[in-house]
Design an enzyme around this catalytic site. Structure first.
Site, short mmCIF file in Angstrom:
data_model
loop_
_atom_site.label_atom_id
_atom_site.label_comp_id
_atom_site.label_asym_id
_atom_site.label_seq_id
_atom_site.Cartn_x
_atom_site.Cartn_y
_atom_site.Cartn_z
N PRO A 10 0.79 -1.22 0.00
CA PRO A 10 0.00 0.00 0.00
C PRO A 10 0.82 1.28 0.00
O PRO A 10 1.84 1.37 0.67
CB PRO A 10 -0.82 -0.10 1.29
N ARG A 18 5.08 11.18 -2.26
CA ARG A 18 4.77 10.85 -0.87
C ARG A 18 6.01 11.06 0.01
O ARG A 18 7.02 10.38 -0.17
CB ARG A 18 4.37 9.38 -0.82
N TYR A 23 11.17 9.01 1.53
CA TYR A 23 11.20 7.97 0.50
C TYR A 23 11.91 8.38 -0.80
O TYR A 23 12.04 7.56 -1.70
CB TYR A 23 9.76 7.53 0.18
N ASN A 79 8.17 -5.32 -0.49
CA ASN A 79 8.01 -4.13 0.35
C ASN A 79 6.52 -4.08 0.68
O ASN A 79 5.71 -3.63 -0.14
CB ASN A 79 8.46 -2.86 -0.37
N HIS A 105 12.58 -2.47 2.89
CA HIS A 105 12.03 -1.15 3.19
C HIS A 105 12.96 -0.07 2.65
O HIS A 105 14.18 -0.19 2.81
CB HIS A 105 11.83 -0.95 4.70
C1 DQA Z 1 8.09 1.27 4.11
C2 DQA Z 1 8.09 1.53 5.62
C3 DQA Z 1 6.71 1.31 6.20
O1 DQA Z 1 6.73 1.57 7.60
C4 DQA Z 1 5.72 2.26 5.56
O2 DQA Z 1 4.42 2.02 6.06
C5 DQA Z 1 5.74 2.18 4.08
C6 DQA Z 1 7.03 2.08 3.39
C7 DQA Z 1 9.45 1.62 3.47
O3 DQA Z 1 9.66 1.22 2.32
O4 DQA Z 1 10.30 2.28 4.09
O5 DQA Z 1 4.71 2.28 3.42
O6 DQA Z 1 7.86 -0.12 3.90
#
Ligand code: DQA
Length: 149
Positions: A10, A18, A23, A79, A105
């Site tokens: 998600p 975002r 990110y 992920n 992640h």
């Molecule tokens: C994530 C880290 C998760 O905590 C977060 O909810 C994400 C992205 C990451 O890629 O750093 O949606 O998985």
């Protein structure tokens, strides 16, 4: 030629816009290109997917388990986004499918909010990678293939 499945959960469709401070500014389409290059360099095919729906991710993991058993899939880079921290169903799917899976992640979840420190995926993952930004996708693909040697 075997396949690597890169599965995104998600909100990863929002990459680029975002929380770019967390990110980065690359989009999911950019990440797909990066993964395609990593797979081409390693002589494997890429299957790249994203879904905001838990059940769709579970179906993909079950499908991956069948493909790995049939010899056509190396494994999965997952992920799972926020489902990492909530989904017993994803945990059960990975365990039940018996698929080789790398938990990935983009951010270092352990340096963030406490609710991101627990993962339902880690106990059923072969390896865990976090904090390398989107470059982690290519590293995870290389790692999955190194494990498969
Ligand atoms: C994530 C880290 C998760 O905590 C977060 O909810 C994400 C992205 C990451 O890629 O750093 O949606 O998985």
């Amino acid at each position: 030629m075997k396949t690597v499945l890169v599965l995104n959960g998600p909100n990863l469709n929002l990459l680029g816009t975002r929380e770019p401070a967390v990110y980065g500014s690359q989009t999911l389409a950019d990440v797909e290109v990066l993964c395609a290059q990593a797979c081409a360099a390693q002589g494997v095919k890429l299957d790249f997917r994203q879904s905001n729906h838990e059940g769709v991710l579970i179906d993909a993991i079950q499908e991956a388990g069948r493909a790995q058993a049939a010899g056509s899939l190396v494994g999965v880079v997952l992920n799972a986004g926020a489902y990492t921290h909530t989904s017993v169903a994803l945990h059960d799917a990975i365990k039940g499918a018996g698929v080789t899976l790398i938990e990935l992640h983009i951010s270092n979840v352990h340096a963030r909010e406490v609710f991101r420190h627990h993962s339902y995926i880690s106990p059923v993952a072969k390896a865990v990678m976090a904090g390398f930004g989107v470059k982690g996708y290519a590293l995870a693909i290389a790692g999955l293939l190194a494990l498969a040697e």
